[in-house]
Write a protein that holds these residues in place. Sequence first.
Motif, PDB file in Angstrom:
ATOM      1  N   LYS A 347       0.841  -1.200   0.000  1.00 48.11           N
ATOM      2  CA  LYS A 347       0.000   0.000   0.000  1.00 48.11           C
ATOM      3  C   LYS A 347       0.872   1.244   0.000  1.00 48.11           C
ATOM      4  CE  LYS A 347      -3.769   2.284   2.493  1.00 48.11           C
ATOM      5  NZ  LYS A 347      -4.688   2.208   3.669  1.00 48.11           N
ATOM      6  N   ARG A 348       1.891   1.236   0.854  1.00 51.56           N
ATOM      7  CA  ARG A 348       2.835   2.352   0.924  1.00 51.56           C
ATOM      8  C   ARG A 348       3.604   2.485  -0.398  1.00 51.56           C
ATOM      9  NH1 ARG A 348       4.916   0.909   5.444  1.00 51.56           N
ATOM     10  NH2 ARG A 348       6.634  -0.277   4.565  1.00 51.56           N
ATOM     11  N   GLY A 349       3.989   1.339  -0.968  1.00 50.47           N
ATOM     12  CA  GLY A 349       4.731   1.345  -2.227  1.00 50.47           C
ATOM     13  C   GLY A 349       3.919   1.910  -3.377  1.00 50.47           C
ATOM     14  N   ARG A 350       2.626   1.590  -3.440  1.00 52.62           N
ATOM     15  CA  ARG A 350       1.786   2.137  -4.505  1.00 52.62           C
ATOM     16  C   ARG A 350       1.652   3.648  -4.372  1.00 52.62           C
ATOM     17  NH1 ARG A 350      -1.074  -2.731  -3.385  1.00 52.62           N
ATOM     18  NH2 ARG A 350      -2.491  -1.620  -1.979  1.00 52.62           N
ATOM     19  N   TYR A 351       1.613   4.125  -3.157  1.00 50.92           N
ATOM     20  CA  TYR A 351       1.535   5.569  -2.918  1.00 50.92           C
ATOM     21  C   TYR A 351       2.794   6.260  -3.440  1.00 50.92           C
ATOM     22  CZ  TYR A 351       1.597   9.977  -0.327  1.00 50.92           C
ATOM     23  OH  TYR A 351       1.682  11.299   0.010  1.00 50.92           O
ATOM     24  N   PHE A 352       3.955   5.710  -3.108  1.00 47.87           N
ATOM     25  CA  PHE A 352       5.206   6.316  -3.569  1.00 47.87           C
ATOM     26  C   PHE A 352       5.396   6.136  -5.075  1.00 47.87           C
ATOM     27  CE2 PHE A 352       6.368   6.183   0.976  1.00 47.87           C
ATOM     28  CZ  PHE A 352       6.789   7.507   1.101  1.00 47.87           C
ATOM     29  N   HIS A 353       4.847   5.047  -5.622  1.00 47.74           N
ATOM     30  CA  HIS A 353       4.885   4.827  -7.072  1.00 47.74           C
ATOM     31  C   HIS A 353       4.268   6.029  -7.788  1.00 47.74           C
ATOM     32  CE1 HIS A 353       3.450   3.200 -10.950  1.00 47.74           C
ATOM     33  NE2 HIS A 353       4.343   2.246 -10.828  1.00 47.74           N
ATOM     34  N   LYS A 354       3.113   6.473  -7.326  1.00 44.43           N
ATOM     35  CA  LYS A 354       2.446   7.637  -7.926  1.00 44.43           C
ATOM     36  C   LYS A 354       3.218   8.925  -7.650  1.00 44.43           C
ATOM     37  CE  LYS A 354      -2.364   6.040  -7.863  1.00 44.43           C
ATOM     38  NZ  LYS A 354      -3.709   6.300  -7.296  1.00 44.43           N
ATOM     39  N   LEU A 355       3.634   9.075  -6.419  1.00 44.67           N
ATOM     40  CA  LEU A 355       4.284  10.309  -5.981  1.00 44.67           C
ATOM     41  C   LEU A 355       5.571  10.566  -6.757  1.00 44.67           C
ATOM     42  CD1 LEU A 355       3.505  12.363  -3.743  1.00 44.67           C
ATOM     43  CD2 LEU A 355       5.175  11.219  -2.270  1.00 44.67           C
ATOM     44  N   LEU A 356       6.398   9.522  -6.884  1.00 52.32           N
ATOM     45  CA  LEU A 356       7.709   9.697  -7.505  1.00 52.32           C
ATOM     46  C   LEU A 356       7.641   9.785  -9.021  1.00 52.32           C
ATOM     47  CD1 LEU A 356       9.868   7.365  -5.240  1.00 52.32           C
ATOM     48  CD2 LEU A 356       9.719   9.858  -5.200  1.00 52.32           C
ATOM     49  N   GLY A 357       6.447   9.585  -9.582  1.00 51.18           N
ATOM     50  CA  GLY A 357       6.279   9.806 -11.017  1.00 51.18           C
ATOM     51  C   GLY A 357       6.369  11.272 -11.382  1.00 51.18           C
ATOM     52  N   GLN A 358       6.298  12.152 -10.388  1.00 45.71           N
ATOM     53  CA  GLN A 358       6.432  13.587 -10.619  1.00 45.71           C
ATOM     54  C   GLN A 358       7.913  13.955 -10.484  1.00 45.71           C
ATOM     55  OE1 GLN A 358       3.435  15.874  -8.362  1.00 45.71           O
ATOM     56  NE2 GLN A 358       2.562  13.881  -7.772  1.00 45.71           N
ATOM     57  N   PRO A 359       8.546  14.403 -11.574  1.00 51.84           N
ATOM     58  CA  PRO A 359       9.996  14.644 -11.558  1.00 51.84           C
ATOM     59  C   PRO A 359      10.476  15.547 -10.429  1.00 51.84           C
ATOM     60  CG  PRO A 359       9.170  14.723 -13.805  1.00 51.84           C
ATOM     61  CD  PRO A 359       7.969  14.610 -12.917  1.00 51.84           C
ATOM     62  N   LYS A 360       9.704  16.589 -10.086  1.00 54.00           N
ATOM     63  CA  LYS A 360      10.136  17.487  -9.022  1.00 54.00           C
ATOM     64  C   LYS A 360      10.238  16.748  -7.690  1.00 54.00           C
ATOM     65  CE  LYS A 360       8.473  21.890 -10.914  1.00 54.00           C
ATOM     66  NZ  LYS A 360       7.547  23.037 -10.717  1.00 54.00           N
ATOM     67  N   LEU A 361       9.255  15.893  -7.418  1.00 54.46           N
ATOM     68  CA  LEU A 361       9.279  15.134  -6.166  1.00 54.46           C
ATOM     69  C   LEU A 361      10.368  14.065  -6.200  1.00 54.46           C
ATOM     70  CD1 LEU A 361       5.452  14.789  -5.472  1.00 54.46           C
ATOM     71  CD2 LEU A 361       7.082  16.307  -4.345  1.00 54.46           C
ATOM     72  N   ALA A 362      10.548  13.449  -7.370  1.00 59.65           N
ATOM     73  CA  ALA A 362      11.611  12.440  -7.504  1.00 59.65           C
ATOM     74  C   ALA A 362      12.980  13.074  -7.275  1.00 59.65           C
ATOM     75  CB  ALA A 362      11.545  11.798  -8.889  1.00 59.65           C
ATOM     76  N   ASN A 363      13.164  14.274  -7.815  1.00 62.28           N
ATOM     77  CA  ASN A 363      14.443  14.963  -7.646  1.00 62.28           C
ATOM     78  C   ASN A 363      14.667  15.366  -6.191  1.00 62.28           C
ATOM     79  OD1 ASN A 363      16.831  16.050  -9.009  1.00 62.28           O
ATOM     80  ND2 ASN A 363      16.051  18.050  -8.394  1.00 62.28           N
TER      81      ASN A 363
END
Length: 393
Positions: A347-363
């Motif tokens: 569940k936590r992993g799916r949340y971060f999967h979506k979140l880190l798809g945004q380059p600014k957040l990934a960076n």
Amino acid sequence: MTQRFDLAIVGGGPAGAAAAWQAAQTGARVVVLDKAEFPRDKPCGDGLTARAVSYLQKMGLGEELNKFHRVDGVKVFSPSEWDLSFPTRPGMPDHGYVARRPELDTILLRHAGSAGAEIREGAEVIGPVQDTRGRVTGVTLKGGETVSADAVIAADGAYSPIKRAMKMDSEYNGYSAIAIRAEMPANRPDSNMLEIYLKLAFEGDQLPGYGWVFPFGGGQINIGLGYVNSYKKWQQINATQFMGQFMETLPREWDLPKIDDLKKAKGVRAWRLPMGFTAWPPWRPGVLFTGDSLGAGKPASGAGISKALESGLAAGECAMAALQNGGPDDFTNYAQRMEAAWGREYKRGRYFHKLLGQPKLANAGIKLIDNARFRDVVLKSMYKKAQGPQHKF
């Protein structure tokens, strides 16, 4: 022509072989059906984590692992360089291996056979057999042969024919990663560390993914990279070209082959990795899903072999327990096992999967990881959790 078994397992990879080995321990009549002839290649990073090693040891394969190249931790480039050892956990190994899948999967499948499972290679399953109520009662092979069973375990991969034929869907079906890898010689000393490269950019965007260099020993390495499909431009990425660009960032003195030469030699393989439960609940009357057909890949890292082994062992055990008691209409015991083992993490992993798809957040995430003070706090917390509660007597 029809044959009947207690359990038919579709797919002879780690998940299917583990399920077959587990079920065969009960004396059940088990058959494993795989369209390939083993040994066969399978695109993969080829890394065995300490947890994967623990499951292989449980299956009695500890000695077999000694033929593979041992690794004692992970060297991370974020882009600063730091080492991460495998956590020390009671009763668990403190090392991993890098194992070519043709060799590893053949060992696992033959081990299932030695436990009593019937192994049928070159047997391509095209779909399930279902009764009038929709319960799966067996499978149909290419050519028309039917194999009947009290229960079926679908360990037939990311493009599972069983799952497709049953038109199964899940709210988590969109979670996946794209990975590509090649094996090659490298002019460098053999390492005892898996190497992970977190700084992975496409057109200036930090990708939710990473590159890797895993040592086979003998001067051979596995180089690859993977990224998740939550990045909005993921379909614009030419994976082969992208991998070539990644290889160009590695030390020139390694004298690596050119990506075009690897491609011409058909040494480059790409694949899709479903993650975070793409079949949920993980069963229907008469059938259980495991490995990639379940979407067992770990959302954070894409690690698949340990998850395939764990879900396969659980599926084999839960299937036989249900058959010996309530019957094949209800495998809730398997869903409960998987939810207890992975539910919160996924569940936590799916949340971060979506979140880190945004380059600014990934960076921003990369910058945090690259901060030594923040990283030390996180790692200390991870190791404390891995070691579990400390008891004094």
